[in-house]
Design a protein around this motif. Sequence first.
Motif, PDB file in Angstrom:
ATOM      1  N   TRP A 204       0.834  -1.202   0.000  1.00 21.16           N
ATOM      2  CA  TRP A 204       0.000   0.000   0.000  1.00 21.16           C
ATOM      3  C   TRP A 204       0.870   1.254   0.000  1.00 21.16           C
ATOM      4  CZ3 TRP A 204      -0.784   3.810   3.884  1.00 21.16           C
ATOM      5  CH2 TRP A 204      -1.838   4.690   3.622  1.00 21.16           C
ATOM      6  N   GLU A 205       1.927   1.255   0.793  1.00 19.13           N
ATOM      7  CA  GLU A 205       2.835   2.401   0.841  1.00 19.13           C
ATOM      8  C   GLU A 205       3.555   2.574  -0.499  1.00 19.13           C
ATOM      9  OE1 GLU A 205       5.267   1.328   4.125  1.00 19.13           O
ATOM     10  OE2 GLU A 205       3.900   2.150   5.642  1.00 19.13           O
ATOM     11  N   ASP A 206       3.974   1.452  -1.101  1.00 27.93           N
ATOM     12  CA  ASP A 206       4.656   1.523  -2.397  1.00 27.93           C
ATOM     13  C   ASP A 206       3.713   2.017  -3.492  1.00 27.93           C
ATOM     14  OD1 ASP A 206       6.988   0.684  -1.268  1.00 27.93           O
ATOM     15  OD2 ASP A 206       6.860  -1.385  -1.969  1.00 27.93           O
ATOM     16  N   ALA A 207       2.437   1.640  -3.410  1.00 31.06           N
ATOM     17  CA  ALA A 207       1.460   2.099  -4.396  1.00 31.06           C
ATOM     18  C   ALA A 207       1.357   3.626  -4.360  1.00 31.06           C
ATOM     19  CB  ALA A 207       0.093   1.471  -4.118  1.00 31.06           C
ATOM     20  N   TYR A 208       1.388   4.178  -3.153  1.00 33.06           N
ATOM     21  CA  TYR A 208       1.340   5.633  -2.989  1.00 33.06           C
ATOM     22  C   TYR A 208       2.563   6.281  -3.649  1.00 33.06           C
ATOM     23  CZ  TYR A 208       0.999  10.199  -0.706  1.00 33.06           C
ATOM     24  OH  TYR A 208       0.910  11.541  -0.470  1.00 33.06           O
ATOM     25  N   LYS A 209       3.719   5.658  -3.460  1.00 30.82           N
ATOM     26  CA  LYS A 209       4.948   6.205  -4.055  1.00 30.82           C
ATOM     27  C   LYS A 209       4.890   6.153  -5.578  1.00 30.82           C
ATOM     28  CE  LYS A 209       7.735   4.737  -0.078  1.00 30.82           C
ATOM     29  NZ  LYS A 209       8.782   3.788   0.395  1.00 30.82           N
ATOM     30  N   TRP A 210       4.352   5.064  -6.118  1.00 28.77           N
ATOM     31  CA  TRP A 210       4.256   4.944  -7.573  1.00 28.77           C
ATOM     32  C   TRP A 210       3.272   5.966  -8.147  1.00 28.77           C
ATOM     33  CZ3 TRP A 210       7.264   2.948 -11.117  1.00 28.77           C
ATOM     34  CH2 TRP A 210       8.173   1.942 -10.753  1.00 28.77           C
ATOM     35  N   GLU A 211       2.226   6.297  -7.392  1.00 31.32           N
ATOM     36  CA  GLU A 211       1.305   7.329  -7.859  1.00 31.32           C
ATOM     37  C   GLU A 211       1.988   8.693  -7.855  1.00 31.32           C
ATOM     38  OE1 GLU A 211      -1.217   7.152  -9.451  1.00 31.32           O
ATOM     39  OE2 GLU A 211      -2.303   5.324  -8.970  1.00 31.32           O
ATOM     40  N   THR A 212       2.927   8.892  -6.940  1.00 33.04           N
ATOM     41  CA  THR A 212       3.713  10.128  -6.935  1.00 33.04           C
ATOM     42  C   THR A 212       4.574  10.202  -8.181  1.00 33.04           C
ATOM     43  OG1 THR A 212       3.789  10.164  -4.503  1.00 33.04           O
ATOM     44  CG2 THR A 212       5.449  11.460  -5.671  1.00 33.04           C
ATOM     45  N   VAL A 213       5.178   9.062  -8.547  1.00 33.84           N
ATOM     46  CA  VAL A 213       5.968   8.995  -9.790  1.00 33.84           C
ATOM     47  C   VAL A 213       5.081   9.319 -10.985  1.00 33.84           C
ATOM     48  CG1 VAL A 213       7.251   7.460 -11.331  1.00 33.84           C
ATOM     49  CG2 VAL A 213       7.605   7.328  -8.850  1.00 33.84           C
ATOM     50  N   ARG A 214       3.867   8.759 -10.973  1.00 39.36           N
ATOM     51  CA  ARG A 214       2.927   9.020 -12.063  1.00 39.36           C
ATOM     52  C   ARG A 214       2.649  10.512 -12.184  1.00 39.36           C
ATOM     53  NH1 ARG A 214      -2.512   9.962 -12.039  1.00 39.36           N
ATOM     54  NH2 ARG A 214      -3.628   9.550 -13.991  1.00 39.36           N
ATOM     55  N   GLY A 215       2.434  11.175 -11.040  1.00 34.63           N
ATOM     56  CA  GLY A 215       2.147  12.600 -11.070  1.00 34.63           C
ATOM     57  C   GLY A 215       3.294  13.401 -11.662  1.00 34.63           C
ATOM     58  N   ILE A 216       4.508  13.052 -11.275  1.00 31.99           N
ATOM     59  CA  ILE A 216       5.683  13.745 -11.806  1.00 31.99           C
ATOM     60  C   ILE A 216       5.819  13.510 -13.304  1.00 31.99           C
ATOM     61  CG2 ILE A 216       8.204  13.854 -11.736  1.00 31.99           C
ATOM     62  CD1 ILE A 216       8.023  13.090  -8.767  1.00 31.99           C
ATOM     63  N   ALA A 217       5.620  12.252 -13.708  1.00 33.36           N
ATOM     64  CA  ALA A 217       5.771  11.897 -15.126  1.00 33.36           C
ATOM     65  C   ALA A 217       4.729  12.594 -15.991  1.00 33.36           C
ATOM     66  CB  ALA A 217       5.671  10.389 -15.295  1.00 33.36           C
ATOM     67  N   THR A 218       3.485  12.672 -15.528  1.00 32.54           N
ATOM     68  CA  THR A 218       2.454  13.351 -16.316  1.00 32.54           C
ATOM     69  C   THR A 218       2.745  14.841 -16.441  1.00 32.54           C
ATOM     70  OG1 THR A 218       1.083  13.524 -14.313  1.00 32.54           O
ATOM     71  CG2 THR A 218       0.620  11.695 -15.808  1.00 32.54           C
ATOM     72  N   SER A 219       3.323  15.418 -15.376  1.00 31.87           N
ATOM     73  CA  SER A 219       3.699  16.839 -15.430  1.00 31.87           C
ATOM     74  C   SER A 219       4.778  17.069 -16.474  1.00 31.87           C
ATOM     75  CB  SER A 219       4.190  17.307 -14.057  1.00 31.87           C
ATOM     76  OG  SER A 219       3.149  17.264 -13.108  1.00 31.87           O
ATOM     77  N   VAL A 220       5.767  16.186 -16.487  1.00 36.37           N
ATOM     78  CA  VAL A 220       6.846  16.291 -17.478  1.00 36.37           C
ATOM     79  C   VAL A 220       6.283  16.132 -18.880  1.00 36.37           C
ATOM     80  CG1 VAL A 220       8.949  15.208 -18.355  1.00 36.37           C
ATOM     81  CG2 VAL A 220       8.623  15.507 -15.887  1.00 36.37           C
ATOM     82  N   ALA A 221       5.411  15.115 -19.063  1.00 37.10           N
ATOM     83  CA  ALA A 221       4.829  14.868 -20.383  1.00 37.10           C
ATOM     84  C   ALA A 221       4.069  16.082 -20.888  1.00 37.10           C
ATOM     85  CB  ALA A 221       3.900  13.651 -20.313  1.00 37.10           C
ATOM     86  N   ALA A 222       3.366  16.750 -19.978  1.00 39.36           N
ATOM     87  CA  ALA A 222       2.599  17.934 -20.379  1.00 39.36           C
ATOM     88  C   ALA A 222       3.508  19.129 -20.630  1.00 39.36           C
ATOM     89  CB  ALA A 222       1.585  18.280 -19.293  1.00 39.36           C
ATOM     90  N   ASP A 223       4.535  19.293 -19.810  1.00 43.45           N
ATOM     91  CA  ASP A 223       5.405  20.464 -19.914  1.00 43.45           C
ATOM     92  C   ASP A 223       6.265  20.454 -21.167  1.00 43.45           C
ATOM     93  OD1 ASP A 223       4.390  21.387 -17.560  1.00 43.45           O
ATOM     94  OD2 ASP A 223       6.070  20.700 -16.311  1.00 43.45           O
TER      95      ASP A 223
END
Length: 243
Positions: A81-100
């Motif tokens: 569960w804790e790792d899932a939260y971390k991976w969602e953080t990675v997802r957020g960063i990656a989507t920001s980069v993809a958009a930027d």
Amino acid sequence: MFNPSQFHETVQRINTKVPDVQHKASQIDIASVKLANEWFIPEPVARLIIWLKDELIKLVEELMNMMTQVMEGIEAPITMWEDAYKWETVRGIATSVAADVNPSSLGSTGQWTGDAATAYTNAIGPQSTAAAQLATIADSTASSLRSCAEAGLAFYIAVALVVAQFIAAEITAAAGDASVVAAPAGLAAGLAAAATAVGVFVGLVAAIGTLIGTEASQVSTLHGLAVDSTAFPSGRWPVATNI
């Protein structure tokens, strides 16, 4: 949905109840032998009492062996569960980069012309695609981890219930030992209830194994996404410059 508080309460309940199983088994063992050795107990009845007691003890040992195995992974659900939260953080960063770094989002590219502008535009396009793919991988990984964590929580809640049922079966057997007339029937009823609890436990282990196996198959899917030549040429992050 995974609930950390509920998980910790479940773990505490299991850790508290498991010793009770062995303690009550010891009490039943002693009481049954004492009863069977009483002078007024007919030999056939004494043999039956000992046999029922021995079968119940075997079930206790079987349950304890299985408990030892499942308790080895009891921290896995909270970790996933804790790792899932971390991976969602990675997802957020990656989507920001993809958009930027998306060419359509960079207004400056429309005002910049020439070879350098063309090279720049060609270089940032694959970066956005790769970042978006990374976001997809991170989201899929988080989803699988959450599913496993939720399944793990449900599994250990069920384990706690089985342990409670087993203790109830032992109480029934012990009550039989307390009454000379009801001893065989009480032990038999306790044995039957204990056998049912063990059977349920075996079913739980099989079910969680199947579910985890299904989620584990997602590893190959994630690998495919990671080496997708569309997003990652030659299985690598796209080169940003020609330098």
